[in-house]
Design an enzyme around this catalytic site. Structure first.
Site, PDB file in Angstrom:
ATOM      1  N   GLU A  81      -9.794   5.765   3.164  1.00  0.00           N
ATOM      2  CA  GLU A  81     -10.611   4.698   3.710  1.00  0.00           C
ATOM      3  C   GLU A  81      -9.680   3.513   3.933  1.00  0.00           C
ATOM      4  O   GLU A  81      -8.654   3.394   3.265  1.00  0.00           O
ATOM      5  CB  GLU A  81     -11.721   4.321   2.729  1.00  0.00           C
ATOM      6  CG  GLU A  81     -11.293   3.391   1.573  1.00  0.00           C
ATOM      7  CD  GLU A  81     -10.249   3.987   0.632  1.00  0.00           C
ATOM      8  OE1 GLU A  81     -10.297   5.205   0.405  1.00  0.00           O
ATOM      9  OE2 GLU A  81      -9.394   3.228   0.130  1.00  0.00           O
ATOM     10  N   SER A 102       1.816  -9.748  -1.054  1.00  0.00           N
ATOM     11  CA  SER A 102       1.420  -8.341  -0.925  1.00  0.00           C
ATOM     12  C   SER A 102       1.685  -7.742   0.454  1.00  0.00           C
ATOM     13  O   SER A 102       1.829  -6.530   0.577  1.00  0.00           O
ATOM     14  CB  SER A 102      -0.059  -8.179  -1.278  1.00  0.00           C
ATOM     15  OG  SER A 102      -0.859  -9.021  -0.472  1.00  0.00           O
ATOM     16  N   LYS A 122       0.812  -1.220   0.000  1.00  0.00           N
ATOM     17  CA  LYS A 122       0.000   0.000   0.000  1.00  0.00           C
ATOM     18  C   LYS A 122       0.850   1.276   0.000  1.00  0.00           C
ATOM     19  O   LYS A 122       0.457   2.290  -0.565  1.00  0.00           O
ATOM     20  CB  LYS A 122      -0.949   0.002   1.204  1.00  0.00           C
ATOM     21  CG  LYS A 122      -1.978  -1.136   1.197  1.00  0.00           C
ATOM     22  CD  LYS A 122      -3.078  -0.927   0.179  1.00  0.00           C
ATOM     23  CE  LYS A 122      -4.088  -2.061   0.190  1.00  0.00           C
ATOM     24  NZ  LYS A 122      -5.104  -1.934  -0.872  1.00  0.00           N
TER      25      LYS A 122
HETATM   26  C1  LIG Z   1      -1.583  -7.089   2.514  1.00  0.00           C
HETATM   27  C2  LIG Z   1      -2.732  -6.778   1.625  1.00  0.00           C
HETATM   28  N1  LIG Z   1      -2.870  -7.452   0.476  1.00  0.00           N
HETATM   29  C3  LIG Z   1      -3.889  -7.219  -0.370  1.00  0.00           C
HETATM   30  C4  LIG Z   1      -4.865  -6.280  -0.059  1.00  0.00           C
HETATM   31  C5  LIG Z   1      -5.998  -6.091  -1.020  1.00  0.00           C
HETATM   32  O1  LIG Z   1      -5.962  -4.885  -1.679  1.00  0.00           O
HETATM   33  P1  LIG Z   1      -5.603  -4.784  -3.213  1.00  0.00           P
HETATM   34  O2  LIG Z   1      -6.458  -5.800  -3.927  1.00  0.00           O
HETATM   35  O3  LIG Z   1      -5.925  -3.399  -3.581  1.00  0.00           O
HETATM   36  O4  LIG Z   1      -4.161  -5.121  -3.362  1.00  0.00           O
HETATM   37  C6  LIG Z   1      -4.768  -5.543   1.127  1.00  0.00           C
HETATM   38  C7  LIG Z   1      -5.773  -4.530   1.471  1.00  0.00           C
HETATM   39  O5  LIG Z   1      -5.790  -3.950   2.499  1.00  0.00           O
HETATM   40  C8  LIG Z   1      -3.673  -5.802   1.987  1.00  0.00           C
HETATM   41  O6  LIG Z   1      -3.521  -5.140   3.145  1.00  0.00           O
END
Ligand SMILES: Cc1ncc(COP(=O)(O)O)c(C=O)c1O
Length: 406
Positions: free
Chosen positions: A112, A383, A90
């Site tokens: 948000e 992620s 993020k």
């Molecule tokens: C670690 C992590 N992975 C994935 C996501 C999902 O979001 P996005 O699909 O925008 O990557 C989030 C959302 O808060 C997250 O914190």
């Protein structure tokens, strides 16, 4: 940089701007400011500087030796967004948008958040650039992600608890939009995923595409080629997946790897309690854009469900909707139980505790890798890290003094 969206902010039929009249001038102003930002070499250098010295980029591309042997098929690499400052992808986006806010002379930012990762990343960028920060968060997520709420407060942000609707990300987003409509002159709305009206899906994609660009360079070093056979990423709104996919998705046919987005199947697609907007949803408008989403027979938005707060969103970005329709990427769904198993497996096998969101990608990758060839390469976008999730996971798997249930 990428061929889409078109000048109307459309990815095929998806995207656009379904917002009140009053927001159009603000979106036009933002689009123009972002256009200038992209062409402003000193500002781009500044962004790169902060990504390097503050976020810690480039993030590693780790060969997962143990996981590869455990699965017995494809060579598996992990793109380590979990190692970024604040623990997830993020921050790539919030640093970019906060720099843009500063360029536009806005001293107040709002956001948000679901899992709290985007809220923490926004509060962090706001602290770095001395901006006032307000974060909207659903009451249910405030409970699930108490640690992140405290982190945001420590970073100087005000966290506003949203008690309407399902008390999750969708409702927090509604409140943030309301705030923006009221305070648009002084306030920059930092959206946390590739959703919202144009130019947000494009802008967030561009900021996150550093993930895919780095992966290409790192694979070149490690494997002698930029393109793996398979790329897997979890999909909530879709920003980490788009960040990884975008540099690959627009390659010519035949050169594109198999891109797989993993949505949250929650209690299972058949149960109706899930967050799989592509696998189990239909077209509609949410938060200013046309996309795949979850809705009932009357067209009302249905509540999403996932044990991971970050995937608990009833829509998916317009570019993913376009990719799905045009077979540029495949979308599958992994349920809560499978994700929790993968959360434990990656921890035990590889010594890396993933975020519950990322565990969805790991679960699908672990099912696919054994049926791939040993010379084939798979990249999983990790992620985020699981620190924020351990107490919730502990509650769910009923860890007691006797230890983990088998
Ligand atoms: C670690 C992590 N992975 C994935 C996501 C999902 O979001 P996005 O699909 O925008 O990557 C989030 C959302 O808060 C997250 O914190």
């Amino acid at each position: 940089m990428f061929p889409l969206p078109d000048e109307r902010g459309r990815f095929g039929i998806y995207g656009g701007r379904y917002v009140p009249e009053t927001l159009i001038p603000a979106l036009d102003e933002l689009t123009e400011a972002y256009r200038q930002f992209r062409e402003d070499a000193p500002l781009q250098d500044e962004l790169e500087h902060y990504l390097k010295t503050f976020v810690g980029r480039p993030s590693l591309l780790t060969f997962a030796d143990n996981l590869t042997r455990h699965c017995g098929g494809a060579r598996i690499y992990l793109k380590r967004e979990d190692l970024n400052h604040t623990g997830a992808h993020k921050i790539n986006n919030t640093i970019g948008q906060a720099l843009l806010a500063r360029k536009m002379g806005k001293r107040r930012v709002i956001a948000e958040t679901g899992a709290g990762q985007h809220g923490v990343a926004t509060a962090t960028a706001a602290a770095l650039f001395s901006l006032e920060c307000v974060v909207y968060m659903g009451e249910e997520d405030v409970r699930r992600q108490a640690l992140n709420v405290f982190r945001m407060k420590l970073l100087g942000a005000e966290v506003r608890t949203v008690k309407s609707g399902t008390r999750t990300l969708k409702d927090a987003t509604n409140e943030a939009i309301r705030d923006w409509v009221t305070n648009v002159r002084t306030t920059f709305y930092i959206i946390g995923s590739v959703v919202g009206p144009h130019p947000y899906p494009m802008m967030v994609r561009d900021f996150q595409s550093v993930i895919g660009r780095e992966t290409m360079e790192q694979l070149e070093q490690l494997e002698g080629r930029r393109v793996p056979e398979v790329v897997v990423a979890c999909v909530g709104g879709g920003s980490n997946a788009i960040g990884m996919f975008a540099p690959y998705a627009y390659l010519p046919d035949g050169e594109r790897p198999h891109l797989i987005g993993v949505e949250a199947a929650g209690h299972g697609l058949a149960s109706g309690r899930h967050a799989a907007s592509i696998a189990g949803g239909k077209r509609g408008v949410l938060h200013g854009a046309l996309m795949y989403l979850l809705s009932d027979a009357e067209g009302q938005i249905s509540p999403a469900h996932s044990l991971s707060a970050g995937l608990d969103y009833p829509g998916v970005g317009p570019e993913h909707s376009y990719f799905a329709d045009n077979d540029l990427a495949e979308y599958v769904a992994i349920d809560d139980v499978q994700a929790l198993q993968a959360f434990r497996h990656l921890s035990e096998i590889e010594g890396i505790i993933p975020a519950l969101e990322s565990a969805h990608a790991v679960a699908h990758a672990m099912a696919l890798a054994p049926i791939m060839e040993s010379q084939e390469v798979m990249v999983i976008n990790l992620s985020g890290r699981g620190d924020k999730d351990v107490s919730e996971a502990m509650r769910i798997i009923e860890l007691d003094a006797a230890g983990l249930p088998s």
